[in-house]
Design a protein around this motif. Structure first.
Motif, PDB file in Angstrom:
ATOM      1  N   LEU A 208      17.276  14.981  -4.310  1.00  0.00           N
ATOM      2  CA  LEU A 208      17.052  14.555  -5.684  1.00  0.00           C
ATOM      3  C   LEU A 208      16.151  15.528  -6.438  1.00  0.00           C
ATOM      4  N   TYR A 209      15.195  16.137  -5.754  1.00  0.00           N
ATOM      5  CA  TYR A 209      14.340  17.131  -6.412  1.00  0.00           C
ATOM      6  C   TYR A 209      15.154  18.348  -6.833  1.00  0.00           C
ATOM      7  N   SER A 210      16.092  18.767  -5.985  1.00  0.00           N
ATOM      8  CA  SER A 210      16.960  19.885  -6.374  1.00  0.00           C
ATOM      9  C   SER A 210      17.845  19.507  -7.556  1.00  0.00           C
ATOM     10  N   GLY A 211      18.266  18.235  -7.630  1.00  0.00           N
ATOM     11  CA  GLY A 211      19.039  17.799  -8.787  1.00  0.00           C
ATOM     12  C   GLY A 211      18.216  17.787 -10.063  1.00  0.00           C
ATOM     13  N   LEU A 212      16.963  17.425  -9.965  1.00  0.00           N
ATOM     14  CA  LEU A 212      16.092  17.426 -11.143  1.00  0.00           C
ATOM     15  C   LEU A 212      15.856  18.835 -11.671  1.00  0.00           C
ATOM     16  N   GLN A 213      15.871  19.816 -10.766  1.00  0.00           N
ATOM     17  CA  GLN A 213      15.643  21.190 -11.205  1.00  0.00           C
ATOM     18  C   GLN A 213      16.774  21.717 -12.083  1.00  0.00           C
ATOM     19  N   SER A 214      17.964  21.129 -11.964  1.00  0.00           N
ATOM     20  CA  SER A 214      19.103  21.593 -12.748  1.00  0.00           C
ATOM     21  C   SER A 214      19.174  20.973 -14.142  1.00  0.00           C
ATOM     22  N   ILE A 215      18.308  20.012 -14.441  1.00  0.00           N
ATOM     23  CA  ILE A 215      18.309  19.386 -15.766  1.00  0.00           C
ATOM     24  C   ILE A 215      17.514  20.272 -16.730  1.00  0.00           C
ATOM     25  N   PRO A 216      18.083  20.676 -17.848  1.00  0.00           N
ATOM     26  CA  PRO A 216      17.370  21.572 -18.773  1.00  0.00           C
ATOM     27  C   PRO A 216      16.113  20.909 -19.346  1.00  0.00           C
ATOM     28  N   ARG A 217      15.070  21.690 -19.454  1.00  0.00           N
ATOM     29  CA  ARG A 217      13.814  21.196 -20.022  1.00  0.00           C
ATOM     30  C   ARG A 217      13.958  20.906 -21.517  1.00  0.00           C
ATOM     31  N   SER A 218      14.896  21.558 -22.154  1.00  0.00           N
ATOM     32  CA  SER A 218      15.053  21.353 -23.596  1.00  0.00           C
ATOM     33  C   SER A 218      15.449  19.912 -23.911  1.00  0.00           C
ATOM     34  N   LEU A 219      16.141  19.241 -23.008  1.00  0.00           N
ATOM     35  CA  LEU A 219      16.513  17.844 -23.247  1.00  0.00           C
ATOM     36  C   LEU A 219      15.274  16.956 -23.282  1.00  0.00           C
ATOM     37  N   TYR A 220      14.329  17.216 -22.389  1.00  0.00           N
ATOM     38  CA  TYR A 220      13.091  16.432 -22.402  1.00  0.00           C
ATOM     39  C   TYR A 220      12.277  16.717 -23.660  1.00  0.00           C
ATOM     40  N   GLU A 221      12.271  17.975 -24.066  1.00  0.00           N
ATOM     41  CA  GLU A 221      11.520  18.321 -25.281  1.00  0.00           C
ATOM     42  C   GLU A 221      12.146  17.660 -26.506  1.00  0.00           C
ATOM     43  N   ALA A 222      13.472  17.630 -26.571  1.00  0.00           N
ATOM     44  CA  ALA A 222      14.129  16.977 -27.704  1.00  0.00           C
ATOM     45  C   ALA A 222      13.880  15.478 -27.701  1.00  0.00           C
ATOM     46  N   ALA A 223      13.893  14.871 -26.492  1.00  0.00           N
ATOM     47  CA  ALA A 223      13.621  13.434 -26.412  1.00  0.00           C
ATOM     48  C   ALA A 223      12.183  13.132 -26.812  1.00  0.00           C
ATOM     49  N   LEU A 225      10.381  14.869 -28.932  1.00  0.00           N
ATOM     50  CA  LEU A 225      10.292  15.007 -30.391  1.00  0.00           C
ATOM     51  C   LEU A 225      10.849  13.785 -31.105  1.00  0.00           C
ATOM     52  N   ASP A 226      11.823  13.112 -30.478  1.00  0.00           N
ATOM     53  CA  ASP A 226      12.381  11.895 -31.070  1.00  0.00           C
ATOM     54  C   ASP A 226      11.504  10.673 -30.843  1.00  0.00           C
ATOM     55  N   GLY A 227      10.379  10.856 -30.158  1.00  0.00           N
ATOM     56  CA  GLY A 227       9.448   9.752 -29.940  1.00  0.00           C
ATOM     57  C   GLY A 227       9.681   8.962 -28.674  1.00  0.00           C
ATOM     58  N   ALA A 228      10.478   9.471 -27.722  1.00  0.00           N
ATOM     59  CA  ALA A 228      10.745   8.747 -26.478  1.00  0.00           C
ATOM     60  C   ALA A 228       9.552   8.886 -25.539  1.00  0.00           C
ATOM     61  N   ASN A 229       9.153   7.765 -24.927  1.00  0.00           N
ATOM     62  CA  ASN A 229       8.065   7.807 -23.968  1.00  0.00           C
ATOM     63  C   ASN A 229       8.599   8.231 -22.596  1.00  0.00           C
ATOM     64  N   ALA A 230       7.738   8.202 -21.579  1.00  0.00           N
ATOM     65  CA  ALA A 230       8.125   8.684 -20.252  1.00  0.00           C
ATOM     66  C   ALA A 230       9.241   7.838 -19.654  1.00  0.00           C
ATOM     67  N   TRP A 231       9.147   6.517 -19.765  1.00  0.00           N
ATOM     68  CA  TRP A 231      10.179   5.653 -19.212  1.00  0.00           C
ATOM     69  C   TRP A 231      11.522   5.844 -19.939  1.00  0.00           C
ATOM     70  N   GLN A 232      11.484   5.999 -21.253  1.00  0.00           N
ATOM     71  CA  GLN A 232      12.716   6.211 -22.004  1.00  0.00           C
ATOM     72  C   GLN A 232      13.355   7.554 -21.666  1.00  0.00           C
ATOM     73  N   ARG A 233      12.523   8.569 -21.454  1.00  0.00           N
ATOM     74  CA  ARG A 233      13.083   9.861 -21.041  1.00  0.00           C
ATOM     75  C   ARG A 233      13.734   9.770 -19.676  1.00  0.00           C
ATOM     76  N   PHE A 234      13.129   9.010 -18.778  1.00  0.00           N
ATOM     77  CA  PHE A 234      13.730   8.848 -17.450  1.00  0.00           C
ATOM     78  C   PHE A 234      15.034   8.052 -17.536  1.00  0.00           C
ATOM     79  N   ARG A 235      15.035   6.983 -18.320  1.00  0.00           N
ATOM     80  CA  ARG A 235      16.202   6.101 -18.391  1.00  0.00           C
ATOM     81  C   ARG A 235      17.364   6.736 -19.150  1.00  0.00           C
TER      82      ARG A 235
END
Length: 326
Positions: A208-223, A225-235
Motif C-alpha cells: 500500500l505504501y508503494s501504491g501511495l507513492q504513485s498518487i500525484p502530489r498535485s491532487l492533494y494540493e488541489a484538494a 486549495l478547495d478546503g478539504a481537510n485530511a479525512w476528506q482528502r483521504f476519502r
C-alpha cells in the motif's frame, strides 16, 4: 454510387486458335521460419513453463487424483488405489468436524484480512508523510515479515503462555487475571488470529505504501486549495486511487491466509478440542497426523481450499475487466 466487388473471373483463357488453357496453379504460401527473436522468447519462457508444470500443475494433478481414489499406505507406494469418485468429498462433508473447520476458516480469514489491511493502510498513510526516521521505522516494521514463520509462531507461543508469558504478566500489572490464551477453547482461535495479523501487516504496509507513492502530489494540493481537510482528502483522493492496489493486496492476503498452517499448528495444533482447526490444519491431520492416514479425505479438504482461492481469483479478474471496460 455503390461499388460492388465482383467475384474473380474463373473462365478458361483461350489462345489465338481458340484452345482453352488451364488457369495457373496457385502456389501454397510459404511458412515463415521462426526468427532469432522468437527463439529467444521461447527460450526465456521454457524455464518458467517447466517450473509451473513441475511445481504447480503436477502437484495439483496428484492432489486431485488422491481425492478421487481410496489410497492407503500400501496403495500409495504401489500405485494401485481403486477409483472411488466423489466418495472422499462425501466423507468430508459428512464429517462432524467439517462445519467447525469451515466456520473457523471463514472467521480466521475474514478477521485477519480486515485488520491486516486496515492497520497496513493506516501505517502506509502515516509513513507517507515523509518525516524524519520514517525510513528507519518502516524497516523495523518489516521485521515480522522477514522472520521465519516458525520463529514468529514460537515467539507468540512463549508470549501467550498461561504461566510465564509476558502478555499475562502485563495484564497482571493492571489487575487482570491470567488468560489461558492457548489452552482455552474460547481463546485459542483469537490467539492465532493475533499472531497472523502481526505477521501479515508488514506485507500490506509495503504494497500500500508503494501504491501511495504513485498518487500525484498535485491532487492533494488541489484538494487542500478547495478546503478539504485530511479525512476528506483521504476519502476522496487517496482511497479511490488506491483501489487497484488494494484489490491486489486483499487477493494475495486472502490466498495466503486460506493456506496458513504452520502458525496454527505450532501454537495450538488446531486445539484444544478443535477450537482453532481450519481447513489447512484439518487437511494435514487427516493425511499425516494419524497412524492410519486418510490420504483421500485430506486431499479433498485441500482441494476445497484451492477451489475457494480460484473462485476469488476469478471474481477479481471479472471486477478488473469491468473496471477496464468502464
Amino acid at each position: 454510387m455503390n461499388r460492388t466487388t465482383r467475384p474473380p473471373d474463373r473462365r478458361p483463357v483461350r489462345d489465338r486458335n481458340g484452345a482453352a488453357t488451364p488457369p495457373p496453379a496457385r502456389t501454397a504460401p510459404r511458412r515463415r521460419r521462426p526468427t532469432s527473436q522468437q527463439w529467444a522468447a521461447w527460450a526465456f519462457l521454457a524455464p518458467v513453463t517447466l517450473y509451473l508444470a513441475l511445481f504447480y500443475a503436477y502437484p495439483l494433478y496428484r492432489n486431485v487424483d488422491l481425492s478421487l481414489r481410496d489410497y492407503t499406505v500400501r496403495s500409495f507406494v504401489q500405485g494401485n488405489a481403486p477409483f472411488t469418485g466423489l466418495e472422499n468429498y462425501e466423507t468430508v462433508f459428512q464429517d462432524p468436524a467439517f462445519r467447525p473447520a469451515l466456520t473457523h476458516t471463514i472467521v480466521f480469514t475474514a478477521v485477519c484480512l480486515f485488520f491486516q489491511y486496515a492497520i497496513g493502510l493506516a501505517l502506509a498513510v502515516f509513513f507517507n508523510q515523509h518525516f524524519r526516521l520514517s525510513a528507519t521505522l518502516r524497516a523495523l516494521f518489516l521485521v515480522p515479515w522477514l522472520l521465519p514463520l516458525i520463529v514468529s509462531a514460537s515467539t507468540w507461543s512463549w508470549m501467550l503462555n498461561s504461566d510465564s508469558g509476558v502478555v499475562n504478566a502485563a495484564l497482571h500489572t493492571v489487575g487482570i487475571g491470567p488468560v489461558n490464551w492457548l489452552t482455552a477453547p474460547s481463546w485459542s482461535l483469537t490467539s492465532v488470529i493475533i499472531a497472523n495479523i502481526w505477521i501479515g501487516v508488514p506485507f500490506n504496509l509495503v504494497v500500500l505504501y508503494s501504491g501511495l507513492q504513485s498518487i500525484p502530489r498535485s491532487l492533494y494540493e488541489a484538494a487542500a486549495l478547495d478546503g478539504a481537510n485530511a479525512w476528506q482528502r483521504f476519502r476522496c483522493v487517496t482511497f479511490p486511487l488506491l483501489r487497484p492496489v488494494s484489490a491486489v493486496t486483499l487477493l494475495l492476503g486472502l490466498v495466503y491466509t486460506l493456506k496458513v498452517f504452520d502458525i496454527i499448528w505450532i501454537m495450538t495444533r488446531g486445539g484444544p478440542a478443535d477450537s482453532s482447526t481450519t481447513f489447512a490444519t484439518w487437511s494435514y491431520r487427516l493425511g499425516f497426523g494419524n497412524l492410519l492416514p486418510a490420504f483421500g479425505p485430506g486431499a479433498a479438504v485441500g482441494n476445497l481450499l484451492v477451489v475457494a482461492a480460484l473462485v476469488f481469483g476469478l471474481v477479481y479478474l471479472r471486477v478488473q475487466r469491468k473496471q477496464a471496460l468502464s
